[in-house]
Scaffold this motif. Sequence first.
Motif, mmCIF file in Angstrom:
data_model
loop_
_atom_site.group_PDB
_atom_site.id
_atom_site.type_symbol
_atom_site.label_atom_id
_atom_site.label_comp_id
_atom_site.label_asym_id
_atom_site.label_seq_id
_atom_site.Cartn_x
_atom_site.Cartn_y
_atom_site.Cartn_z
ATOM 1 N N LEU A 226 0.964 -1.156 -0.002
ATOM 2 C CA LEU A 226 -0.008 0.007 -0.103
ATOM 3 C C LEU A 226 0.849 1.263 0.051
ATOM 4 C CD1 LEU A 226 -2.970 1.245 0.108
ATOM 5 C CD2 LEU A 226 -2.835 0.978 2.646
ATOM 6 N N VAL A 227 1.930 1.191 0.789
ATOM 7 C CA VAL A 227 2.957 2.516 0.677
ATOM 8 C C VAL A 227 3.320 2.795 -0.519
ATOM 9 C CG1 VAL A 227 4.912 3.311 1.760
ATOM 10 C CG2 VAL A 227 3.369 2.327 3.329
ATOM 11 N N ILE A 228 3.823 1.792 -1.105
ATOM 12 C CA ILE A 228 4.386 1.899 -2.452
ATOM 13 C C ILE A 228 3.506 2.655 -3.491
ATOM 14 C CG2 ILE A 228 5.509 0.675 -4.502
ATOM 15 C CD1 ILE A 228 6.528 -1.280 -2.360
ATOM 16 N N ALA A 229 2.079 2.014 -3.500
ATOM 17 C CA ALA A 229 1.423 2.477 -4.288
ATOM 18 C C ALA A 229 0.854 4.116 -3.940
ATOM 19 C CB ALA A 229 -0.084 1.636 -4.237
ATOM 20 N N GLN A 230 0.621 4.288 -2.682
ATOM 21 C CA GLN A 230 0.351 5.505 -2.266
ATOM 22 C C GLN A 230 1.162 6.331 -2.756
ATOM 23 O OE1 GLN A 230 -0.645 4.668 2.013
ATOM 24 N NE2 GLN A 230 -2.921 5.200 1.347
ATOM 25 N N ILE A 231 2.477 6.294 -2.574
ATOM 26 C CA ILE A 231 3.708 7.076 -2.804
ATOM 27 C C ILE A 231 3.479 7.516 -4.460
ATOM 28 C CG2 ILE A 231 6.234 7.505 -2.828
ATOM 29 C CD1 ILE A 231 6.386 6.261 -0.212
ATOM 30 N N ALA A 232 3.525 6.439 -5.145
ATOM 31 C CA ALA A 232 3.428 6.651 -6.588
ATOM 32 C C ALA A 232 2.483 7.148 -6.984
ATOM 33 C CB ALA A 232 3.518 5.094 -7.169
ATOM 34 N N PHE A 233 1.245 7.144 -6.623
ATOM 35 C CA PHE A 233 -0.076 7.811 -6.996
ATOM 36 C C PHE A 233 -0.117 8.987 -6.347
ATOM 37 C CE2 PHE A 233 -1.024 3.149 -8.354
ATOM 38 C CZ PHE A 233 -1.223 3.521 -9.692
ATOM 39 N N GLY A 234 0.442 9.172 -5.189
ATOM 40 C CA GLY A 234 0.177 10.467 -4.678
ATOM 41 C C GLY A 234 1.094 11.587 -5.404
ATOM 42 N N ILE A 235 2.219 11.188 -5.826
ATOM 43 C CA ILE A 235 3.089 12.136 -6.733
ATOM 44 C C ILE A 235 2.292 12.379 -7.845
ATOM 45 C CG2 ILE A 235 5.274 12.299 -7.872
ATOM 46 C CD1 ILE A 235 6.364 10.566 -5.600
ATOM 47 N N VAL A 236 1.953 11.381 -8.693
ATOM 48 C CA VAL A 236 1.424 11.554 -9.767
ATOM 49 C C VAL A 236 -0.090 12.359 -9.772
ATOM 50 C CG1 VAL A 236 -0.259 10.400 -11.862
ATOM 51 C CG2 VAL A 236 2.091 9.407 -11.149
ATOM 52 N N ALA A 237 -0.734 12.326 -8.808
ATOM 53 C CA ALA A 237 -1.885 12.976 -8.523
ATOM 54 C C ALA A 237 -1.976 14.375 -7.856
ATOM 55 C CB ALA A 237 -2.999 12.190 -7.548
ATOM 56 N N HIS A 238 -0.619 14.759 -7.383
ATOM 57 C CA HIS A 238 -0.161 15.978 -6.617
ATOM 58 C C HIS A 238 -1.188 16.087 -5.415
ATOM 59 C CE1 HIS A 238 2.120 17.308 -10.133
ATOM 60 N NE2 HIS A 238 1.112 16.853 -10.978
ATOM 61 N N SER A 239 -1.430 14.890 -4.663
ATOM 62 C CA SER A 239 -2.045 14.856 -3.325
ATOM 63 C C SER A 239 -1.372 14.853 -2.228
ATOM 64 C CB SER A 239 -3.060 13.881 -3.589
ATOM 65 O OG SER A 239 -3.710 13.658 -2.311
ATOM 66 N N THR A 240 -1.200 16.041 -1.606
ATOM 67 C CA THR A 240 -0.579 15.872 -0.041
ATOM 68 C C THR A 240 -1.385 14.959 0.828
ATOM 69 O OG1 THR A 240 -0.314 18.207 -0.269
ATOM 70 C CG2 THR A 240 -0.093 17.550 1.754
ATOM 71 N N ALA A 241 -2.545 14.809 0.648
ATOM 72 C CA ALA A 241 -3.397 13.954 1.674
ATOM 73 C C ALA A 241 -2.851 12.394 1.257
ATOM 74 C CB ALA A 241 -4.767 14.199 1.294
ATOM 75 N N LEU A 242 -2.873 12.140 -0.021
ATOM 76 C CA LEU A 242 -2.431 10.715 -0.463
ATOM 77 C C LEU A 242 -1.117 10.692 0.241
ATOM 78 C CD1 LEU A 242 -3.853 8.485 -1.348
ATOM 79 C CD2 LEU A 242 -3.012 9.077 -3.576
ATOM 80 N N LEU A 243 -0.110 11.496 0.088
ATOM 81 C CA LEU A 243 1.468 11.265 0.550
ATOM 82 C C LEU A 243 1.289 11.130 2.056
ATOM 83 C CD1 LEU A 243 3.187 13.652 -2.087
ATOM 84 C CD2 LEU A 243 3.246 11.339 -1.800
ATOM 85 N N ALA A 244 0.398 11.904 2.699
ATOM 86 C CA ALA A 244 0.339 12.061 4.250
ATOM 87 C C ALA A 244 0.064 10.805 4.692
ATOM 88 C CB ALA A 244 -0.486 13.119 4.686
ATOM 89 N N ASP A 245 -0.993 10.061 4.020
ATOM 90 C CA ASP A 245 -1.515 8.828 4.209
ATOM 91 C C ASP A 245 -0.485 7.665 3.978
ATOM 92 O OD1 ASP A 245 -3.459 6.966 5.314
ATOM 93 O OD2 ASP A 245 -4.493 6.902 3.449
ATOM 94 N N ALA A 246 0.325 7.825 2.958
ATOM 95 C CA ALA A 246 1.381 7.230 2.717
ATOM 96 C C ALA A 246 2.493 7.239 3.895
ATOM 97 C CB ALA A 246 2.194 7.531 1.326
ATOM 98 N N GLY A 247 2.997 8.506 4.290
ATOM 99 C CA GLY A 247 3.683 8.587 5.486
ATOM 100 C C GLY A 247 3.357 7.859 6.764
ATOM 101 N N HIS A 248 2.055 8.253 6.797
ATOM 102 C CA HIS A 248 1.422 7.348 8.143
ATOM 103 C C HIS A 248 1.786 5.841 7.814
ATOM 104 C CE1 HIS A 248 -2.130 6.604 10.634
ATOM 105 N NE2 HIS A 248 -0.849 6.362 11.337
ATOM 106 N N ASN A 249 1.299 5.495 6.705
ATOM 107 C CA ASN A 249 1.519 4.003 6.438
ATOM 108 C C ASN A 249 2.965 3.564 6.344
ATOM 109 O OD1 ASN A 249 -1.281 3.057 6.214
ATOM 110 N ND2 ASN A 249 -1.585 4.016 4.374
ATOM 111 N N LEU A 250 3.641 4.198 6.146
ATOM 112 C CA LEU A 250 5.278 4.050 6.078
ATOM 113 C C LEU A 250 5.639 3.775 7.616
ATOM 114 C CD1 LEU A 250 7.827 3.363 4.634
ATOM 115 C CD2 LEU A 250 8.203 5.970 4.550
ATOM 116 N N SER A 251 5.242 4.656 8.328
ATOM 117 C CA SER A 251 5.590 4.475 9.742
ATOM 118 C C SER A 251 4.858 3.308 10.289
ATOM 119 C CB SER A 251 4.885 5.874 10.731
ATOM 120 O OG SER A 251 3.752 5.905 10.625
ATOM 121 N N ASP A 252 3.783 2.941 9.839
ATOM 122 C CA ASP A 252 3.083 1.725 10.077
ATOM 123 C C ASP A 252 3.693 0.691 10.039
ATOM 124 O OD1 ASP A 252 1.233 3.064 11.840
ATOM 125 O OD2 ASP A 252 -0.306 2.992 10.099
#
Length: 191
Positions: A11-37
């Motif tokens: 999930l982290v890999i997908a969220q980072i990749a798509f967060g960058i493509v979508a320009h979404s801070t929220a998606l990148l924040a969720d990815a960061g949170h999931n990375l910490s998890d």
Amino acid sequence: LTVSLALNTGLVIAQIAFGIVAHSTALLADAGHNLSDVAALALSLVAVRLVLRPPNASRSYGNHRATILAALANAALIAVVTVLIVVASVHRLGHPEHVRAGLVIVVASLGLVINGAAALVLRDGSSDLNMRSALLHMAGDALASLAVVFAAVALLFAPSATWLDPASALVVAAIIIYQATRVFSGSVAVL
């Protein structure tokens, strides 16, 4: 823990990749949170394995506090990730970008399903603080993904409301702070 770790790593890999493509801070924040998890789940898994080791001459009581220390380390890690999310969100509020809301909805919905499934896998009913902290991580992640989905849906109907994306990232940060406070206080109380 192993299943939840594998699910969240993907999930982290997908969220980072798509967060960058979508320009979404929220998606990148969720990815960061999931990375910490991911780090927290790995630490919890190591702690569980340490607890299973028998006592020896240098550790006459064994490693039974390893899970408590893992929960405390997880709370500290969550605090660091929260600071990064808040900084990125505040920056994005001042410098808005167009967000590809449809893409964010798809990926955040995937995050909601994966985190919900991981929380169900970890629900064992025990009073072990380590397992409770891992369960709280996953449940909080599901809520964070839900917040991101709601913001992205709103952006579909109001594309000019670019503040919604970083605002939902701040909601993710609030959820993280709540989790970290509970885990940290519980860990300190035991120690």
